[in-house]
Every structure is written in structure tokens, then in C-alpha cells.
Design a protein around this motif. Structure first.
Motif, PDB file in Angstrom:
ATOM      1  N   ALA A   1       0.833  -1.197   0.000  1.00  0.00           N
ATOM      2  CA  ALA A   1       0.000   0.000   0.000  1.00  0.00           C
ATOM      3  C   ALA A   1       0.872   1.253   0.000  1.00  0.00           C
ATOM      4  O   ALA A   1       0.623   2.216  -0.733  1.00  0.00           O
ATOM      5  CB  ALA A   1      -0.932  -0.006   1.215  1.00  0.00           C
ATOM      6  N   GLN A   2       1.919   1.236   0.821  1.00  0.00           N
ATOM      7  CA  GLN A   2       2.805   2.396   0.887  1.00  0.00           C
ATOM      8  C   GLN A   2       3.571   2.591  -0.415  1.00  0.00           C
ATOM      9  O   GLN A   2       3.737   3.704  -0.897  1.00  0.00           O
ATOM     10  CB  GLN A   2       3.769   2.248   2.067  1.00  0.00           C
ATOM     11  CG  GLN A   2       3.075   2.355   3.421  1.00  0.00           C
ATOM     12  CD  GLN A   2       4.006   2.083   4.576  1.00  0.00           C
ATOM     13  OE1 GLN A   2       5.046   1.442   4.419  1.00  0.00           O
ATOM     14  NE2 GLN A   2       3.658   2.562   5.756  1.00  0.00           N
ATOM     15  N   ARG A   3       4.051   1.497  -0.978  1.00  0.00           N
ATOM     16  CA  ARG A   3       4.789   1.609  -2.236  1.00  0.00           C
ATOM     17  C   ARG A   3       3.895   2.140  -3.360  1.00  0.00           C
ATOM     18  O   ARG A   3       4.336   2.923  -4.207  1.00  0.00           O
ATOM     19  CB  ARG A   3       5.366   0.251  -2.632  1.00  0.00           C
ATOM     20  CG  ARG A   3       6.561  -0.177  -1.790  1.00  0.00           C
ATOM     21  CD  ARG A   3       7.172  -1.456  -2.319  1.00  0.00           C
ATOM     22  NE  ARG A   3       8.377  -1.804  -1.612  1.00  0.00           N
ATOM     23  CZ  ARG A   3       9.155  -2.850  -1.919  1.00  0.00           C
ATOM     24  NH1 ARG A   3       8.832  -3.624  -2.939  1.00  0.00           N
ATOM     25  NH2 ARG A   3      10.245  -3.110  -1.223  1.00  0.00           N
ATOM     26  N   PHE A   4       2.645   1.682  -3.372  1.00  0.00           N
ATOM     27  CA  PHE A   4       1.743   2.137  -4.431  1.00  0.00           C
ATOM     28  C   PHE A   4       1.458   3.630  -4.285  1.00  0.00           C
ATOM     29  O   PHE A   4       1.432   4.361  -5.288  1.00  0.00           O
ATOM     30  CB  PHE A   4       0.443   1.340  -4.374  1.00  0.00           C
ATOM     31  CG  PHE A   4      -0.564   1.757  -5.404  1.00  0.00           C
ATOM     32  CD1 PHE A   4      -1.769   2.347  -5.051  1.00  0.00           C
ATOM     33  CD2 PHE A   4      -0.296   1.578  -6.764  1.00  0.00           C
ATOM     34  CE1 PHE A   4      -2.686   2.733  -6.002  1.00  0.00           C
ATOM     35  CE2 PHE A   4      -1.207   1.961  -7.724  1.00  0.00           C
ATOM     36  CZ  PHE A   4      -2.416   2.555  -7.344  1.00  0.00           C
ATOM     37  N   THR A   5       1.284   4.082  -3.054  1.00  0.00           N
ATOM     38  CA  THR A   5       0.996   5.506  -2.864  1.00  0.00           C
ATOM     39  C   THR A   5       2.201   6.375  -3.158  1.00  0.00           C
ATOM     40  O   THR A   5       2.061   7.518  -3.594  1.00  0.00           O
ATOM     41  CB  THR A   5       0.528   5.777  -1.426  1.00  0.00           C
ATOM     42  OG1 THR A   5       1.535   5.312  -0.518  1.00  0.00           O
ATOM     43  CG2 THR A   5      -0.773   5.074  -1.136  1.00  0.00           C
ATOM     44  N   VAL A   6       3.399   5.857  -2.942  1.00  0.00           N
ATOM     45  CA  VAL A   6       4.615   6.639  -3.192  1.00  0.00           C
ATOM     46  C   VAL A   6       4.994   6.630  -4.665  1.00  0.00           C
ATOM     47  O   VAL A   6       5.328   7.646  -5.255  1.00  0.00           O
ATOM     48  CB  VAL A   6       5.776   6.108  -2.326  1.00  0.00           C
ATOM     49  CG1 VAL A   6       7.088   6.793  -2.728  1.00  0.00           C
ATOM     50  CG2 VAL A   6       5.488   6.353  -0.862  1.00  0.00           C
ATOM     51  N   HIS A   7       4.948   5.429  -5.288  1.00  0.00           N
ATOM     52  CA  HIS A   7       5.434   5.285  -6.664  1.00  0.00           C
ATOM     53  C   HIS A   7       4.320   5.298  -7.715  1.00  0.00           C
ATOM     54  O   HIS A   7       4.588   5.556  -8.889  1.00  0.00           O
ATOM     55  CB  HIS A   7       6.228   3.989  -6.804  1.00  0.00           C
ATOM     56  CG  HIS A   7       7.402   3.912  -5.887  1.00  0.00           C
ATOM     57  ND1 HIS A   7       8.512   4.708  -6.032  1.00  0.00           N
ATOM     58  CD2 HIS A   7       7.628   3.138  -4.792  1.00  0.00           C
ATOM     59  CE1 HIS A   7       9.380   4.422  -5.075  1.00  0.00           C
ATOM     60  NE2 HIS A   7       8.879   3.488  -4.307  1.00  0.00           N
ATOM     61  N   GLY A   8       3.112   4.981  -7.326  1.00  0.00           N
ATOM     62  CA  GLY A   8       2.022   4.927  -8.293  1.00  0.00           C
ATOM     63  C   GLY A   8       2.113   3.745  -9.244  1.00  0.00           C
ATOM     64  O   GLY A   8       1.421   3.715 -10.257  1.00  0.00           O
ATOM     65  N   ASP A   9       2.936   2.755  -8.916  1.00  0.00           N
ATOM     66  CA  ASP A   9       3.102   1.573  -9.777  1.00  0.00           C
ATOM     67  C   ASP A   9       1.995   0.579  -9.450  1.00  0.00           C
ATOM     68  O   ASP A   9       1.923   0.034  -8.333  1.00  0.00           O
ATOM     69  CB  ASP A   9       4.481   0.955  -9.522  1.00  0.00           C
ATOM     70  CG  ASP A   9       4.803  -0.162 -10.497  1.00  0.00           C
ATOM     71  OD1 ASP A   9       5.979  -0.501 -10.632  1.00  0.00           O
ATOM     72  OD2 ASP A   9       3.865  -0.701 -11.127  1.00  0.00           O
ATOM     73  N   ARG A  10       1.109   0.294 -10.417  1.00  0.00           N
ATOM     74  CA  ARG A  10      -0.044  -0.561 -10.137  1.00  0.00           C
ATOM     75  C   ARG A  10       0.358  -1.980  -9.777  1.00  0.00           C
ATOM     76  O   ARG A  10      -0.445  -2.746  -9.254  1.00  0.00           O
ATOM     77  CB  ARG A  10      -1.015  -0.561 -11.301  1.00  0.00           C
ATOM     78  CG  ARG A  10      -0.545  -1.272 -12.566  1.00  0.00           C
ATOM     79  CD  ARG A  10      -1.733  -1.592 -13.475  1.00  0.00           C
ATOM     80  NE  ARG A  10      -2.675  -2.455 -12.802  1.00  0.00           N
ATOM     81  CZ  ARG A  10      -3.979  -2.245 -12.806  1.00  0.00           C
ATOM     82  NH1 ARG A  10      -4.501  -1.228 -13.446  1.00  0.00           N
ATOM     83  NH2 ARG A  10      -4.797  -3.080 -12.177  1.00  0.00           N
ATOM     84  N   ARG A  11       1.616  -2.353 -10.064  1.00  0.00           N
ATOM     85  CA  ARG A  11       2.071  -3.693  -9.681  1.00  0.00           C
ATOM     86  C   ARG A  11       1.913  -3.905  -8.171  1.00  0.00           C
ATOM     87  O   ARG A  11       1.529  -4.978  -7.720  1.00  0.00           O
ATOM     88  CB  ARG A  11       3.538  -3.838 -10.084  1.00  0.00           C
ATOM     89  CG  ARG A  11       4.175  -5.151  -9.690  1.00  0.00           C
ATOM     90  CD  ARG A  11       5.617  -5.196 -10.102  1.00  0.00           C
ATOM     91  NE  ARG A  11       6.271  -3.929  -9.795  1.00  0.00           N
ATOM     92  CZ  ARG A  11       7.542  -3.819  -9.481  1.00  0.00           C
ATOM     93  NH1 ARG A  11       8.310  -4.871  -9.410  1.00  0.00           N
ATOM     94  NH2 ARG A  11       8.092  -2.633  -9.228  1.00  0.00           N
ATOM     95  N   PHE A  12       2.176  -2.854  -7.378  1.00  0.00           N
ATOM     96  CA  PHE A  12       2.058  -2.970  -5.933  1.00  0.00           C
ATOM     97  C   PHE A  12       0.595  -3.089  -5.512  1.00  0.00           C
ATOM     98  O   PHE A  12       0.261  -3.792  -4.556  1.00  0.00           O
ATOM     99  CB  PHE A  12       2.719  -1.775  -5.247  1.00  0.00           C
ATOM    100  CG  PHE A  12       4.184  -1.651  -5.535  1.00  0.00           C
ATOM    101  CD1 PHE A  12       5.057  -2.663  -5.193  1.00  0.00           C
ATOM    102  CD2 PHE A  12       4.693  -0.537  -6.187  1.00  0.00           C
ATOM    103  CE1 PHE A  12       6.409  -2.555  -5.456  1.00  0.00           C
ATOM    104  CE2 PHE A  12       6.039  -0.421  -6.464  1.00  0.00           C
ATOM    105  CZ  PHE A  12       6.902  -1.440  -6.103  1.00  0.00           C
ATOM    106  N   MET A  13      -0.291  -2.399  -6.233  1.00  0.00           N
ATOM    107  CA  MET A  13      -1.714  -2.541  -5.934  1.00  0.00           C
ATOM    108  C   MET A  13      -2.175  -3.967  -6.230  1.00  0.00           C
ATOM    109  O   MET A  13      -2.942  -4.558  -5.458  1.00  0.00           O
ATOM    110  CB  MET A  13      -2.513  -1.533  -6.763  1.00  0.00           C
ATOM    111  CG  MET A  13      -4.034  -1.611  -6.518  1.00  0.00           C
ATOM    112  SD  MET A  13      -4.937  -0.330  -7.412  1.00  0.00           S
ATOM    113  CE  MET A  13      -4.639  -0.805  -9.116  1.00  0.00           C
TER     114      MET A  13
END
Length: 446
Positions: A70-82
Motif C-alpha cells: 500500500a505504501q509503495r503504491f501511494t509513493v510510486h504509483g506503480d499498479r504492480r504494488f496494488m
């Protein structure tokens, strides 16, 4: 006298030890049978502890994994993390599986209740994470995303934010004190669950260990008998086998031959080592720095290259064939002194780009080979980055040297039957780089 000179055979000592072990084992069978029964009970108790603690750890790991993505997606915007977040939450379901595993043990009721409370906090925390992801989705313009995110409604204030502000707001939601306060709630409940498990297991272990201790007392007599029976054999083995080996280790560290004493088998080994040691010293004496290294650049020369290819494991090695682009033009334009500095600069950059275990060779003129050892084909991306960085660094060489570049051919040792074929394929790949406009690299393909 011959037997004394040749040393005692450890093989005969081993046979004697087997005879003694058989005799003592007959005495120990009954005692060990009783000990084993108690040990199995202790083992079962410990296994239960491991299963319960593992389940607790899995729940915490799953919660942390969701937080991380969740944190990585909010920081990087990379949908892979979502995608990884929702795969864990709705496919893997390690948190729910952890509770299911613990519920199989009827004695772990208190621990299960604590863990269920941790899960409730974790699920509650997901609402905040969903909202943060919705902000990122809006900011990045992502069209395809899970239904759980689609159901989230942004406040009018958040919906009116700019994309950059939405990203900032999303990051705050999963990185602020309020978020970590909820995470701490989860950790406290997990800790309480672990404590409940430890209390449960401690009681069971105490019972099992008491019985185990009683049986061990009965086995001590057998152990003492066994120690007395084999003491002489152990002493003899140490004096004839272990001590000579330990002395040999010190002598090997001191880079000197091994004394040929002790058991017959070790004397044979020491003699073989000493013969190899003599050959090794002779080889070192015949191979000095000037004989194997290029005087101008300090890289291995052709003789050094030939020595390396005879000793390296090519099946775990990348060969990289470097050729300077337009080197003749550099010499004609700036003079041979600058040309020499260009060669020296290239070797300097290569040494800074590869490990100390790797080898840099100058085959002649402006042709160089680098052996990147202990590398499998899965490291291709690492090699690519090195090639890009090398040419980038050569564009600003300094010291009055004009910018220059290299064309590189790359081949892995698994692609060739021998070193000669490997070099040829590296050369072919390098010429493909030349044809592509130079200042690039090419991996060999059949």
C-alpha cells in the motif's frame, strides 16, 4: 619398524570402534527406548509451539506485506504494488489461514481470540489503505482497478485536489502517526497472542521435560560406560589423525609443506599435497607480474589471458569483448600519448565497474576482454547496466582526454564449447555492435 614408519591405519581403528560400539549399544537399547518415548512427547509439544507461533508470524507478515505494498503504491504509483496488495488480501489470505490453523488446536483458545482481534484491526486499517489507493488511482489516471477501490468515495475536498496533491495526501494517509498507531494495535494483539501461546506451551513442556529428565538419569550410566570404552580409541584417533590435520592447517596457512606424520592415510594425503605444493610454488615462481600483465594499462596481457582461460570455470563466466570506437582517429588527431591515456582510462573505468574477482585483459591494440566470473545468465540485466554506465563514464574522462566510447560483444560461457569458441563469439557480437553505430553492446545469439 616398517609399520611404525608407515603409521597406524585409521581403518583398523575404525573397525575396533565398531566392535566397541556394538557392545555398548546392546547395553543402551533399553534406556534409549525409554528416552525416545519421552523425547517424542517433548518433540510433539515443541512442534505444536512452532505451528502456533508460525501462524502468528504469518498473520503479522501478511499485515506488513499489505502495508508495504500500500505504501509503495501511494509513493510510486506503480499498479504492480496494488495488484500484489489485492492478491494477498483476497487470494493468498495468509491472515485468515493463520487463524484457521490455530483453531485446530483446542488448547489455543486464548491465543486465537487475541489473533482474531489483531485481524479485526488489520481489516479496519484496510479502509484507510483503500482510500489512499483511490487517491493514487485518481492522480495517475489508472482506468482498470479492483472493485473495492471503485466503491471508495473521495471527500469533495480530496476530489478537488491536483494530481500532485492527491499523491501527497495518499502518502500521508499510510505514513502518518494515525496509521502507525493502528499498526501498533495490531502488533500488541499479536504480541499478546504469542504470550498466550508461550504460557500454554510452557506448562506442557514442563511436564514433558520432567519425564524426560527421569529417563536421562537412567541413561547416564550407559553414557559413562560408553565414554570409558571409547576413550582410548578417541585418544588414539586424535593423536594419529586429528592433531596431524590441525598442524597441517597451520602449515598450509603459513604457506609451507605439511609434515608427513600420523596415520597411514594422512601420510599419504600429506605426501600428495606436498607434491602439488612443489608444483604450485614452481608455477608461481615462473609467473611474475611483467610476464602476465600489460605494462601500459596494468591489465592482463595475452599471456595472462591464456593462463586465465585454462583455469577459469567458463560455464559460470561472462566474456565481454571491448573494442575502442575510432581509436585510430584519436591517435591521428590527438597523438599517441593521448591514445595511451585513453587506453589507461578505459582500464581504470573497467576496474571501477567490475569486482576485484573479475579479470580484465588487453589482447592487443585497442581490444580488451573482461571475464565476469561466478555469474549465471540470470545476471544479464546487471551486465546491461554496467555497459551503459561504462560508456556514460567514458564521455567525461577528464585529464585532457577527449570523450570516447566502446563497442562491446557479450557471451556467456554456457554458449560455447571451449575458450577459443567463446572468444570468437564475443568478437562476432562486438562487430554487430559496430554495425549498429558503435557505443553500444550486443549479447551473442546463435
Amino acid at each position: 619398524m616398517n609399520k611404525l614408519k608407515e603409521g597406524i591405519s585409521l581403518r583398523k581403528i575404525h573397525r575396533g570402534l565398531i566392535v566397541i560400539a556394538v557392545i555398548v549399544s546392546a547395553f543402551m537399547i533399553y534406556s534409549t527406548y525409554r528416552i525416545m518415548n519421552n523425547f517424542m512427547h517433548v518433540r510433539d509439544t515443541l512442534n505444536e509451539n512452532i505451528v502456533l507461533e508460525s501462524a502468528i508470524d504469518n498473520l503479522m507478515e501478511a499485515s506488513d506485506y499489505l502495508t508495504e505494498n500500500a505504501q509503495r503504491f501511494t509513493v510510486h504509483g506503480d499498479r504492480r504494488f496494488m495488484d500484489q496488495y489485492f492478491k494477498e488480501a483476497f487470494n493468498s489470505k495468509r491472515r485468515e489461514q493463520a487463524i484457521d490453523e490455530m483453531q485446530l488446536d483446542p488448547k489455543a483458545t486464548a491465543a486465537v481470540e487475541r489473533l482474531q482481534e489483531a485481524l479485526r484491526h488489520s481489516i479496519k486499517l484496510m479502509d484507510r489503505e483503500y482510500y489512499s489507493m483511490r487517491l493514487v488511482v485518481e492522480a495517475k489516471g489508472i482506468k482498470d482497478y479492483p472493485d473495492q477501490i471503485k466503491q471508495v468515495k473521495l471527500t469533495a475536498e480530496d476530489a478537488a485536489l491536483s494530481p500532485e496533491a492527491k499523491m501527497q495526501r495518499a502518502a500521508e494517509l499510510v505514513l502518518d502517526d494515525g496509521y502507525y498507531e493502528q499498526k501498533n494495535w495490531i502488533r500488541r494483539e499479536v504480541k499478546n497472542s504469542l504470550q498466550a501461546v508461550e504460557d500454554l506451551i510452557q506448562t506442557e513442556e514442563t511436564k514433558a521435560l520432567d519425564g524426560f529428565q527421569n529417563e536421562l538419569n537412567l541413561g547416564r550410566a550407559g553414557i559413562i560406560l560408553q565414554i570409558l570404552a571409547i576413550f582410548f580409541v578417541v585418544w588414539l584417533t586424535a593423536s594419529q589423525g586429528i592433531n596431524p590435520i590441525l598442524h597441517a592447517v597451520d602449515q598450509i596457512k603459513a604457506n609451507s609443506p605439511i609434515r608427513e606424520k600420523g596415520a597411514n592415510e594422512f601420510r599419504y594425503l600429506a605426501n600428495a599435497y606436498n607434491n602439488l605444493y612443489a608444483i604450485y610454488r614452481k608455477s608461481i615462481a615462473n609467473l611474475n607480474f611483467k610476464a602476465s600483465h600489460d605494462e601500459l594499462t596494468g591489465a592482463y596481457n595475452r599471456a595472462g589471458y591464456d593462463l586465465l582461460v585454462s583455469s577459469l570455470d567458463m560455464k559460470s563466466t561472462y566474456l565481454m569483448f571491448f573494442d575502442l570506437d575510432n581509436f585510430k582517429v584519436i591517435n591521428d588527431t590527438y597523438g599517441h600519448e593521448i591514445g595511451d591515456k585513453v587506453l589507461q582510462k578505459l582500464v581504470q573505468v573497467l576496474k571501477g565497474s567490475f569486482r576485484s574477482d573479475d579479470y580484465i585483459c588487453r589482447l592487443g591494440g585497442d581490444e580488451f576482454v573482461v571475464f565476469m566470473v561466478h555469474s549465471d545468465e540470470m545476471q544479464r540485466h546487471l551486465v546491461e547496466r554496467k555497459m551503459v554506465n561504462i560508456n556514460r563514464e567514458l564521455q567525461t574522462p577528464g585529464d585532457g582526454i577527449p570523450p570516447f566510447s566502446v563497442s562491446v560483444g557479450i557471451v556467456h560461457g554456457t554458449q560455447a564449447a571451449d575458450a577459443e569458441a567463446l572468444l570468437k563469439k564475443g568478437d562476432e557480437a562486438m562487430y554487430k555492435s559496430k554495425k549498429q553505430g558503435k557505443r553500444t553492446f550486443t549479447f551473442y545469439t546463435a
